[in-house]
Design an enzyme around this catalytic site. Sequence first.
Site, PDB file in Angstrom:
ATOM      1  N   TYR A 239       8.921 -35.813 -38.911  1.00 33.50           N
ATOM      2  CA  TYR A 239       8.848 -34.397 -39.313  1.00 33.50           C
ATOM      3  C   TYR A 239       8.294 -34.279 -40.730  1.00 33.50           C
ATOM      4  CZ  TYR A 239      10.522 -29.582 -40.095  1.00 33.50           C
ATOM      5  OH  TYR A 239      10.616 -28.235 -40.379  1.00 33.50           O
TER       6      TYR A 239
ATOM      7  N   ASN B 175      25.389 -24.417 -35.440  1.00 33.00           N
ATOM      8  CA  ASN B 175      26.496 -25.285 -34.988  1.00 33.00           C
ATOM      9  C   ASN B 175      27.845 -24.719 -35.417  1.00 33.00           C
ATOM     10  OD1 ASN B 175      24.928 -27.181 -33.737  1.00 33.00           O
ATOM     11  ND2 ASN B 175      25.519 -28.892 -35.046  1.00 33.00           N
ATOM     12  N   PHE B 176      27.996 -24.420 -36.714  1.00 33.48           N
ATOM     13  CA  PHE B 176      29.302 -23.967 -37.219  1.00 33.48           C
ATOM     14  C   PHE B 176      29.716 -22.648 -36.550  1.00 33.48           C
ATOM     15  CE2 PHE B 176      29.368 -26.217 -41.687  1.00 33.48           C
ATOM     16  CZ  PHE B 176      29.326 -27.449 -41.050  1.00 33.48           C
TER      17      PHE B 176
ATOM     18  N   LYS C 180       4.575 -32.977 -41.631  1.00 32.61           N
ATOM     19  CA  LYS C 180       4.359 -31.732 -42.392  1.00 32.61           C
ATOM     20  C   LYS C 180       3.568 -32.005 -43.669  1.00 32.61           C
ATOM     21  CE  LYS C 180       6.630 -28.500 -40.039  1.00 32.61           C
ATOM     22  NZ  LYS C 180       6.074 -27.203 -39.626  1.00 32.61           N
TER      23      LYS C 180
ATOM     24  N   ARG D 130      13.690 -39.277 -40.174  1.00 30.59           N
ATOM     25  CA  ARG D 130      13.207 -37.920 -40.455  1.00 30.59           C
ATOM     26  C   ARG D 130      11.698 -37.907 -40.729  1.00 30.59           C
ATOM     27  NH1 ARG D 130      18.145 -34.766 -42.165  1.00 30.59           N
ATOM     28  NH2 ARG D 130      16.857 -33.037 -42.850  1.00 30.59           N
TER      29      ARG D 130
ATOM     30  N   ARG E 148      21.210 -27.184 -35.771  1.00 31.15           N
ATOM     31  CA  ARG E 148      21.262 -27.064 -37.226  1.00 31.15           C
ATOM     32  C   ARG E 148      22.615 -26.500 -37.644  1.00 31.15           C
ATOM     33  NH1 ARG E 148      15.278 -24.665 -38.186  1.00 31.15           N
ATOM     34  NH2 ARG E 148      15.598 -23.986 -36.030  1.00 31.15           N
ATOM     35  N   VAL E 149      22.880 -26.609 -38.947  1.00 29.80           N
ATOM     36  CA  VAL E 149      24.265 -26.444 -39.382  1.00 29.80           C
ATOM     37  C   VAL E 149      24.804 -25.023 -39.170  1.00 29.80           C
ATOM     38  CG1 VAL E 149      23.728 -26.036 -41.847  1.00 29.80           C
ATOM     39  CG2 VAL E 149      25.897 -27.089 -41.189  1.00 29.80           C
TER      40      VAL E 149
ATOM     41  N   THR F 280      30.103 -32.384 -49.284  1.00 26.68           N
ATOM     42  CA  THR F 280      29.585 -32.028 -50.617  1.00 26.68           C
ATOM     43  C   THR F 280      28.068 -31.846 -50.624  1.00 26.68           C
ATOM     44  OG1 THR F 280      29.409 -34.360 -51.227  1.00 26.68           O
ATOM     45  CG2 THR F 280      31.450 -33.224 -51.852  1.00 26.68           C
TER      46      THR F 280
HETATM   47  P1  NAD Z   1      12.036 -23.402 -33.524  1.00 24.51           P
HETATM   48  O1  NAD Z   1      12.240 -24.768 -32.978  1.00 24.51           O
HETATM   49  O2  NAD Z   1      12.949 -22.315 -33.079  1.00 24.51           O
HETATM   50  O3  NAD Z   1      10.550 -22.908 -33.272  1.00 24.51           O
HETATM   51  C1  NAD Z   1       9.455 -23.765 -33.093  1.00 24.51           C
HETATM   52  C2  NAD Z   1       8.601 -23.229 -31.953  1.00 24.51           C
HETATM   53  O4  NAD Z   1       7.442 -24.071 -31.782  1.00 24.51           O
HETATM   54  C3  NAD Z   1       9.348 -23.220 -30.628  1.00 24.51           C
HETATM   55  O5  NAD Z   1       9.132 -21.995 -29.961  1.00 24.51           O
HETATM   56  C4  NAD Z   1       8.717 -24.379 -29.859  1.00 24.51           C
HETATM   57  O6  NAD Z   1       8.798 -24.221 -28.456  1.00 24.51           O
HETATM   58  C5  NAD Z   1       7.297 -24.344 -30.389  1.00 24.51           C
HETATM   59  N1  NAD Z   1       6.602 -25.637 -30.264  1.00 24.51           N
HETATM   60  C6  NAD Z   1       7.064 -26.871 -30.598  1.00 24.51           C
HETATM   61  N2  NAD Z   1       6.133 -27.788 -30.346  1.00 24.51           N
HETATM   62  C7  NAD Z   1       5.038 -27.129 -29.853  1.00 24.51           C
HETATM   63  C8  NAD Z   1       3.758 -27.547 -29.407  1.00 24.51           C
HETATM   64  N3  NAD Z   1       3.401 -28.828 -29.407  1.00 24.51           N
HETATM   65  N4  NAD Z   1       2.887 -26.583 -28.964  1.00 24.51           N
HETATM   66  C9  NAD Z   1       3.251 -25.286 -28.944  1.00 24.51           C
HETATM   67  N5  NAD Z   1       4.460 -24.830 -29.355  1.00 24.51           N
HETATM   68  C10 NAD Z   1       5.340 -25.748 -29.809  1.00 24.51           C
HETATM   69  O7  NAD Z   1      12.085 -23.575 -35.114  1.00 24.51           O
HETATM   70  P2  NAD Z   1      11.951 -22.494 -36.289  1.00 24.51           P
HETATM   71  O8  NAD Z   1      13.133 -22.644 -37.139  1.00 24.51           O
HETATM   72  O9  NAD Z   1      11.583 -21.158 -35.745  1.00 24.51           O
HETATM   73  O10 NAD Z   1      10.715 -23.096 -37.088  1.00 24.51           O
HETATM   74  C11 NAD Z   1       9.412 -22.524 -37.028  1.00 24.51           C
HETATM   75  C12 NAD Z   1       8.512 -23.246 -38.022  1.00 24.51           C
HETATM   76  O11 NAD Z   1       9.042 -23.096 -39.354  1.00 24.51           O
HETATM   77  C13 NAD Z   1       8.396 -24.745 -37.775  1.00 24.51           C
HETATM   78  O12 NAD Z   1       7.066 -25.160 -38.028  1.00 24.51           O
HETATM   79  C14 NAD Z   1       9.328 -25.345 -38.792  1.00 24.51           C
HETATM   80  O13 NAD Z   1       8.936 -26.645 -39.160  1.00 24.51           O
HETATM   81  C15 NAD Z   1       9.200 -24.366 -39.954  1.00 24.51           C
HETATM   82  N6  NAD Z   1      10.398 -24.408 -40.810  1.00 24.51           N
HETATM   83  C16 NAD Z   1      11.572 -23.849 -40.397  1.00 24.51           C
HETATM   84  C17 NAD Z   1      12.691 -23.932 -41.221  1.00 24.51           C
HETATM   85  C18 NAD Z   1      14.010 -23.313 -40.845  1.00 24.51           C
HETATM   86  O14 NAD Z   1      14.976 -23.475 -41.586  1.00 24.51           O
HETATM   87  N7  NAD Z   1      14.137 -22.577 -39.761  1.00 24.51           N
HETATM   88  C19 NAD Z   1      12.612 -24.592 -42.446  1.00 24.51           C
HETATM   89  C20 NAD Z   1      11.403 -25.170 -42.806  1.00 24.51           C
HETATM   90  C21 NAD Z   1      10.293 -25.066 -41.986  1.00 24.51           C
HETATM   91  N1  UDP Z   2      25.288 -30.648 -40.843  1.00 30.18           N
HETATM   92  C1  UDP Z   2      26.667 -30.707 -40.673  1.00 30.18           C
HETATM   93  N2  UDP Z   2      27.166 -30.400 -39.430  1.00 30.18           N
HETATM   94  C2  UDP Z   2      26.376 -30.041 -38.387  1.00 30.18           C
HETATM   95  C3  UDP Z   2      24.982 -29.980 -38.568  1.00 30.18           C
HETATM   96  C4  UDP Z   2      24.469 -30.310 -39.817  1.00 30.18           C
HETATM   97  O1  UDP Z   2      27.434 -31.011 -41.605  1.00 30.18           O
HETATM   98  O2  UDP Z   2      26.926 -29.785 -37.300  1.00 30.18           O
HETATM   99  C5  UDP Z   2      24.754 -30.947 -42.195  1.00 30.18           C
HETATM  100  C6  UDP Z   2      23.600 -31.941 -42.244  1.00 30.18           C
HETATM  101  O3  UDP Z   2      24.072 -33.267 -42.283  1.00 30.18           O
HETATM  102  C7  UDP Z   2      22.893 -31.512 -43.527  1.00 30.18           C
HETATM  103  C8  UDP Z   2      23.124 -29.996 -43.572  1.00 30.18           C
HETATM  104  O4  UDP Z   2      24.239 -29.739 -42.713  1.00 30.18           O
HETATM  105  O5  UDP Z   2      23.513 -32.110 -44.659  1.00 30.18           O
HETATM  106  C9  UDP Z   2      21.936 -29.185 -43.064  1.00 30.18           C
HETATM  107  O6  UDP Z   2      21.554 -29.705 -41.802  1.00 30.18           O
HETATM  108  P1  UDP Z   2      20.502 -28.989 -40.846  1.00 30.18           P
HETATM  109  O7  UDP Z   2      20.336 -29.885 -39.660  1.00 30.18           O
HETATM  110  O8  UDP Z   2      20.884 -27.581 -40.627  1.00 30.18           O
HETATM  111  O9  UDP Z   2      19.154 -28.925 -41.678  1.00 30.18           O
HETATM  112  P2  UDP Z   2      18.365 -29.932 -42.638  1.00 30.18           P
HETATM  113  O10 UDP Z   2      19.156 -31.212 -42.794  1.00 30.18           O
HETATM  114  O11 UDP Z   2      17.072 -30.156 -41.942  1.00 30.18           O
HETATM  115  O12 UDP Z   2      18.280 -29.203 -43.912  1.00 30.18           O
END
Ligand code: NAD
Ligand code: UDP
Length: 312
Positions: free
Chosen positions: A144, A189-190, A148, A141, A185-186, A207
Amino acid sequence: MKRILVTGGAGFIGSHLCTRLVAEGHDVICLDNFFTGSKANVAHLIGNYRFELVRHDVINPYHVEVDEIYNLACPASPVHYQYNPIKTIKTSVMGAINMLGLAKRVNAKILQASTSEVYGDPAIHPQPESYWGHVNPIGIRSCYDEGKRCAETLFMDYHRQNNVRIKIIRIFNTYGPNMNVNDGRVVSNFIVQALKGEDITIYGDGTHTRSFQYVDDLVEGMMRVMATGDSFTGPVNLGNPEEFTMQELAEVVLRLTNSKSKIIHLPLPADDPKQRKPDIALAKEKLNWEPKIKLEQGIKNSIAYFSEKIEG
Ligand code: NAD
Ligand code: UDP
């Protein structure tokens, strides 16, 4: 009316943000390389004279005159950010340098979409912004998490060294319409598994916890952060403090979809944080913000979206 650049604007969160900004009368440039995002997410904006869609990769510099930049470009799902980890870290670090350089040149305000992942597998619960985290720097991980974290460092250093006006938000697990059906993501997926009658895949014993925020709440929070005065840089947590186990989430999804899918357990991926819940005291104080949408409502909205996607 402002000119606003949204990197990653065709992704899940970015597409909602672009929609809101255009609706409020701003000129929006949406920049994306379409790695995980899609034109379909912003199709309703194409043709609107306030909206421009640009195919560009943030690891390369980009020049444009804007007032504000929201830097969202980066794959966010573990499946996608681990697909090409070197590219992921380049996107976070070089993307931050390029966008901060642009902000410096044109004197734009810039917001970084950071993440609760900077806290790693947290030893403090819930997580306040003052917690420095518990991150493995060499795990699967890390591309990422450390990308960040480095981006946050760059934001703070451009601010201290060059007076760039910055905002850092730490986003906690966010879900809703426009997530990719194959996002991995979870929540998606679910829901997709339940709608297709496939097994619901819980990783580990169920858990592990996460706190799920509906995308509309996040977008409101992001815009409030951008509107704060220059002395407020963050980082500030944006998330919903209602915490659920993955078992509980699976049960909510099964109930709301009326699905006959069975729950199965698969191995837990490495370094998967055991618990996560935001302390949002700072957001409440500085932004007068807190999430409004309950999990059940948000899941219902998401089910409606995914049903249409799967049938279509
Ligand atoms: P997402 O994957 O749907 O969106 C990311 C976007 O960035 C996509 O459109 C992708 O094509 C674009 N992208 C990726 N690499 C690129 C590059 N090199 N140049 C130009 N574009 C690029 O994900 P999201 O959930 O919409 O996340 C958006 C932002 O929020 C991300 O920076 C992510 O790290 C942050 N974030 C999201 C969550 C969440 O739960 N959704 C949580 C924490 C942080
Ligand atoms: N997870 C799960 N089943 C799935 C996808 C994810 O049980 O099909 C779990 C994963 O192991 C984690 C939680 O759900 O404990 C959240 O995962 P996600 O990938 O959504 O986000 P992140 O781990 O980045 O918070």
